[in-house]
Design a protein around this motif. Structure first.
Motif, PDB file in Angstrom:
ATOM      1  N   MET A  36       0.816  -1.218   0.000  1.00  0.00           N
ATOM      2  CA  MET A  36       0.000   0.000   0.000  1.00  0.00           C
ATOM      3  C   MET A  36       0.851   1.271   0.000  1.00  0.00           C
ATOM      4  N   LEU A  37       2.088   1.163   0.451  1.00  0.00           N
ATOM      5  CA  LEU A  37       2.977   2.327   0.422  1.00  0.00           C
ATOM      6  C   LEU A  37       3.213   2.826  -1.006  1.00  0.00           C
ATOM      7  N   GLY A  38       2.870   1.990  -1.984  1.00  0.00           N
ATOM      8  CA  GLY A  38       2.975   2.412  -3.378  1.00  0.00           C
ATOM      9  C   GLY A  38       2.146   3.647  -3.671  1.00  0.00           C
ATOM     10  N   TRP A  39       1.166   3.910  -2.826  1.00  0.00           N
ATOM     11  CA  TRP A  39       0.311   5.078  -3.006  1.00  0.00           C
ATOM     12  C   TRP A  39       1.073   6.385  -2.756  1.00  0.00           C
ATOM     13  N   VAL A  40       2.235   6.291  -2.123  1.00  0.00           N
ATOM     14  CA  VAL A  40       3.006   7.489  -1.792  1.00  0.00           C
ATOM     15  C   VAL A  40       3.390   8.275  -3.054  1.00  0.00           C
ATOM     16  N   ILE A  41       3.496   7.597  -4.201  1.00  0.00           N
ATOM     17  CA  ILE A  41       3.900   8.322  -5.408  1.00  0.00           C
ATOM     18  C   ILE A  41       2.831   9.301  -5.884  1.00  0.00           C
ATOM     19  N   ASP A  42       1.626   9.175  -5.373  1.00  0.00           N
ATOM     20  CA  ASP A  42       0.586  10.131  -5.756  1.00  0.00           C
ATOM     21  C   ASP A  42       0.813  11.510  -5.160  1.00  0.00           C
ATOM     22  N   ILE A  43       1.841  11.657  -4.344  1.00  0.00           N
ATOM     23  CA  ILE A  43       2.174  12.980  -3.820  1.00  0.00           C
ATOM     24  C   ILE A  43       2.507  13.945  -4.961  1.00  0.00           C
ATOM     25  N   ASP A  44       2.947  13.378  -6.100  1.00  0.00           N
ATOM     26  CA  ASP A  44       3.270  14.249  -7.233  1.00  0.00           C
ATOM     27  C   ASP A  44       2.031  14.909  -7.835  1.00  0.00           C
ATOM     28  N   HIS A  45       0.856  14.431  -7.495  1.00  0.00           N
ATOM     29  CA  HIS A  45      -0.373  15.079  -7.962  1.00  0.00           C
ATOM     30  C   HIS A  45      -0.504  16.485  -7.378  1.00  0.00           C
ATOM     31  N   LEU A  46       0.163  16.723  -6.238  1.00  0.00           N
ATOM     32  CA  LEU A  46       0.106  18.046  -5.615  1.00  0.00           C
ATOM     33  C   LEU A  46       0.788  19.112  -6.477  1.00  0.00           C
ATOM     34  N   LEU A  47       1.615  18.678  -7.425  1.00  0.00           N
ATOM     35  CA  LEU A  47       2.286  19.614  -8.330  1.00  0.00           C
ATOM     36  C   LEU A  47       1.397  20.017  -9.500  1.00  0.00           C
ATOM     37  N   ALA A  48       0.293  19.302  -9.688  1.00  0.00           N
ATOM     38  CA  ALA A  48      -0.590  19.558 -10.832  1.00  0.00           C
ATOM     39  C   ALA A  48      -1.661  20.580 -10.472  1.00  0.00           C
ATOM     40  N   ASP A  49      -2.179  21.207 -11.500  1.00  0.00           N
ATOM     41  CA  ASP A  49      -3.289  22.147 -11.322  1.00  0.00           C
ATOM     42  C   ASP A  49      -4.374  21.808 -12.335  1.00  0.00           C
ATOM     43  N   PRO A  50      -5.496  21.300 -11.922  1.00  0.00           N
ATOM     44  CA  PRO A  50      -5.919  21.036 -10.544  1.00  0.00           C
ATOM     45  C   PRO A  50      -5.233  19.786  -9.986  1.00  0.00           C
ATOM     46  N   VAL A  51      -5.216  19.669  -8.666  1.00  0.00           N
ATOM     47  CA  VAL A  51      -4.591  18.521  -8.010  1.00  0.00           C
ATOM     48  C   VAL A  51      -5.276  17.228  -8.455  1.00  0.00           C
ATOM     49  N   TYR A  52      -6.588  17.213  -8.485  1.00  0.00           N
ATOM     50  CA  TYR A  52      -7.338  16.032  -8.924  1.00  0.00           C
ATOM     51  C   TYR A  52      -8.137  16.392 -10.166  1.00  0.00           C
ATOM     52  N   ALA A  53      -7.866  15.669 -11.229  1.00  0.00           N
ATOM     53  CA  ALA A  53      -8.623  15.834 -12.466  1.00  0.00           C
ATOM     54  C   ALA A  53      -9.049  14.448 -12.921  1.00  0.00           C
ATOM     55  N   PRO A  54     -10.324  14.112 -12.785  1.00  0.00           N
ATOM     56  CA  PRO A  54     -10.778  12.751 -13.058  1.00  0.00           C
ATOM     57  C   PRO A  54     -10.504  12.261 -14.478  1.00  0.00           C
ATOM     58  N   GLY A  55     -10.342  13.142 -15.438  1.00  0.00           N
ATOM     59  CA  GLY A  55     -10.106  12.720 -16.816  1.00  0.00           C
ATOM     60  C   GLY A  55      -8.653  12.771 -17.241  1.00  0.00           C
ATOM     61  N   ARG A  56      -7.746  13.017 -16.297  1.00  0.00           N
ATOM     62  CA  ARG A  56      -6.323  13.142 -16.639  1.00  0.00           C
ATOM     63  C   ARG A  56      -5.602  11.825 -16.379  1.00  0.00           C
ATOM     64  N   CYS A  57      -4.847  11.369 -17.372  1.00  0.00           N
ATOM     65  CA  CYS A  57      -4.006  10.182 -17.213  1.00  0.00           C
ATOM     66  C   CYS A  57      -2.736  10.596 -16.482  1.00  0.00           C
ATOM     67  N   SER A  58      -2.441   9.928 -15.391  1.00  0.00           N
ATOM     68  CA  SER A  58      -1.271  10.315 -14.601  1.00  0.00           C
ATOM     69  C   SER A  58       0.032   9.763 -15.176  1.00  0.00           C
TER      70      SER A  58
END
Length: 107
Positions: A36-58
Motif C-alpha cells: 500500500m505504500l505504493g500510493w506514496v507516489i501520488d504525492i506528485d499530484h500536488l504539483l498539478a493544477d488542478p490537483v485532482y482531475a478525473p479525466g487526466r491520465c497520470s
C-alpha cells in the motif's frame, strides 16, 4: 466522483490485499502495508493544477509516474529489503495505466 474513479481507488486497495493474501499470507498485514505504500507516489499530484482531475491520465503526466521513475521502482524489487515496496509501486503504476486505457476507451 464517477464509477470509474471509485473502482480505480478500490482496486488500489484490493489488488495489494489480494497479492499479500496470495503470496505472503503468513505476514499478510505487513505485506499489505508495504504494498500500500505504493500510493506514496501520488504525492506528485500536488504539483498539478488542478490537483485532482478525473479525466487526466497520470502516466507520463506526473514526475513520479514517468518511465525513469518506473525504472527505479523496478530496481527496488531486486533487493529483498525493498521488494514489497517496489512491487507496490509497480502495481500502483499498472493500475494507473489501466485507468488511462479505460479513460481512452470511454471517450
Amino acid at each position: 466522483m464517477g464509477t470509474r474513479a471509485i473502482l480505480h481507488l478500490l482496486l488500489h486497495v484490493a489488488v495489494p490485499a489480494l497479492l499479500a493474501w496470495m503470496f505472503w499470507r503468513e505476514r499478510f498485514a505487513r505485506a499489505w502495508g508495504l504494498l500500500m505504500l505504493g500510493w506514496v507516489i501520488d504525492i506528485d499530484h500536488l504539483l498539478a493544477d488542478p490537483v485532482y482531475a478525473p479525466g487526466r491520465c497520470s502516466i507520463g503526466t506526473h514526475p513520479l509516474h514517468t518511465a525513469p521513475a518506473i525504472a527505479v521502482y523496478a530496481g527496488l524489487t531486486v533487493p529483498r529489503r525493498t521488494r514489497l515496496f517496489g512491487i507496490g509501486l509497480l502495481v500502483h503504476i499498472a493500475l494507473d495505466a489501466i485507468d488511462c486505457v479505460w479513460m481512452r476507451h470511454a471517450n
